[in-house]
Design an enzyme around this catalytic site. Structure first.
Site, short mmCIF file in Angstrom:
data_model
loop_
_atom_site.label_atom_id
_atom_site.label_comp_id
_atom_site.label_asym_id
_atom_site.label_seq_id
_atom_site.Cartn_x
_atom_site.Cartn_y
_atom_site.Cartn_z
N ASP A 22 0.87 -1.16 0.00
CA ASP A 22 0.00 0.00 0.00
C ASP A 22 0.92 1.23 0.00
OD1 ASP A 22 -2.24 1.68 0.45
OD2 ASP A 22 -1.85 1.60 2.61
N ARG A 23 0.42 2.36 -0.47
CA ARG A 23 1.27 3.55 -0.57
C ARG A 23 1.16 4.44 0.67
NH1 ARG A 23 0.23 8.43 -4.80
NH2 ARG A 23 -0.90 9.18 -2.95
N ASP A 24 0.01 5.10 0.82
CA ASP A 24 -0.14 6.11 1.87
C ASP A 24 -0.20 5.47 3.26
OD1 ASP A 24 -0.32 8.20 -0.09
OD2 ASP A 24 -2.38 7.56 -0.47
N ASP A 30 0.91 9.51 5.39
CA ASP A 30 -0.46 9.73 4.93
C ASP A 30 -0.83 11.21 5.11
OD1 ASP A 30 -3.04 9.55 4.12
OD2 ASP A 30 -3.64 8.00 5.55
N TYR A 33 -5.77 12.35 1.21
CA TYR A 33 -5.91 12.79 -0.19
C TYR A 33 -4.68 13.55 -0.67
CZ TYR A 33 -10.79 11.37 0.29
OH TYR A 33 -11.93 10.66 0.51
N ASN A 65 -5.48 2.37 -3.33
CA ASN A 65 -6.81 2.95 -3.60
C ASN A 65 -6.65 4.46 -3.67
OD1 ASN A 65 -8.04 0.46 -3.46
ND2 ASN A 65 -9.02 0.79 -1.48
N GLN A 66 -7.03 5.06 -4.77
CA GLN A 66 -6.95 6.51 -4.89
C GLN A 66 -8.33 7.06 -5.20
OE1 GLN A 66 -4.38 8.61 -4.28
NE2 GLN A 66 -3.17 6.88 -3.54
N CYS A 113 -11.50 -3.23 -8.65
CA CYS A 113 -10.10 -3.04 -8.25
C CYS A 113 -9.93 -2.36 -6.90
CB CYS A 113 -9.32 -2.30 -9.33
SG CYS A 113 -10.07 -0.83 -10.03
N ARG A 114 -11.00 -1.83 -6.35
CA ARG A 114 -10.84 -1.15 -5.06
C ARG A 114 -10.59 -2.18 -3.96
NH1 ARG A 114 -11.60 3.51 -2.16
NH2 ARG A 114 -12.67 3.29 -0.17
MG LIG Z 1 -2.85 3.34 3.29
ZN LIG Z 2 -11.32 0.56 -8.90
#
Ligand SMILES: [Mg+2]
Ligand SMILES: [Zn+2]
Length: 202
Positions: A22-24, A30, A33, A65-66, A113-114
């Protein structure tokens, strides 16, 4: 499924386990947004952990997830700018993602994809040869752990993002589950995963 990058140098035919990151709240701080490249801050120990995992034979695949895109909180250009800056900072330290997938949808879009839905894992197979044995999803939310666990890989929760609230949720959902692990940060996650590998070999 949107793919932000794949390393041109990746020897695609070599089957390796994957660390899905995961990124954030895992790789970078984090910012709720995150849309400003100047706010990209890699968390302590992350670069070293990624280098260690890479040297131990793992693909490093981002799965993020963005929903800020789907919700109109920021634009695709903003996202690209953030990713470019994150990549620049990682590469400056000699590491990068082998591939990076993101879900641009809002929850109401009903996409596949979420996270915790497995779309981004399936998409990975289109681009990299990987083995589910030894692969893990590492994230700071229950949805990350759920993604890894439900796919038969395993999920590691780190506490560098959402923290305690997610720890309680994960503990409550999967008490004493060998496919679920909670550790402080990415560095500890990688060390724990590598220790399992060593155990298997001895
Ligand atoms: Mg995260
Ligand atoms: Zn998606």
């Amino acid at each position: 499924m949107p793919l932000w990058k794949i390393q041109a140098s990746a020897p695609v035919q070599e089957a390796r386990p994957v660390l899905f990151l995961d990124r954030d709240g895992v790789v970078n701080a984090d910012r709720h947004y995150l849309s400003d490249p100047q706010q990209v801050e890699i968390l302590p120990g992350v670069v070293e952990a990624m280098i260690k995992a890479r040297k131990s034979g793992y693909w490093l695949v981002g799965v993020s997830n963005q929903s800020g895109l789907g919700r109109g909180r920021f634009t695709l250009d903003d996202f690209q700018a953030v990713m470019t800056e994150l990549d620049r900072q990682l590469q400056r330290h000699g590491v990068s993602f082998d591939a990076f997938f993101y879900c641009p949808h809002a929850p109401s879009d009903d996409c596949s994809c979420r996270k915790p839905l497995p779309g981004m894992l399936q998409e990975t197979s289109e681009h990299l040869t990987w083995t589910s044995a030894g692969s893990w999803v590492i994230g700071d939310k229950k949805s990350d752990v759920s993604l890894g666990r439900d796919a038969g890989l395993g999920g590691v929760l780190v506490l560098t993002g959402y923290g305690e609230s997610q720890r309680l949720l994960v503990e409550e959902s999967w008490p004493e589950d060998p496919m679920v692990k909670i550790v402080p940060d990415l560095s500890a996650a990688v060390d724990w995963i590598l220790s399992l590998k060593t155990e298997e070999q001895t």
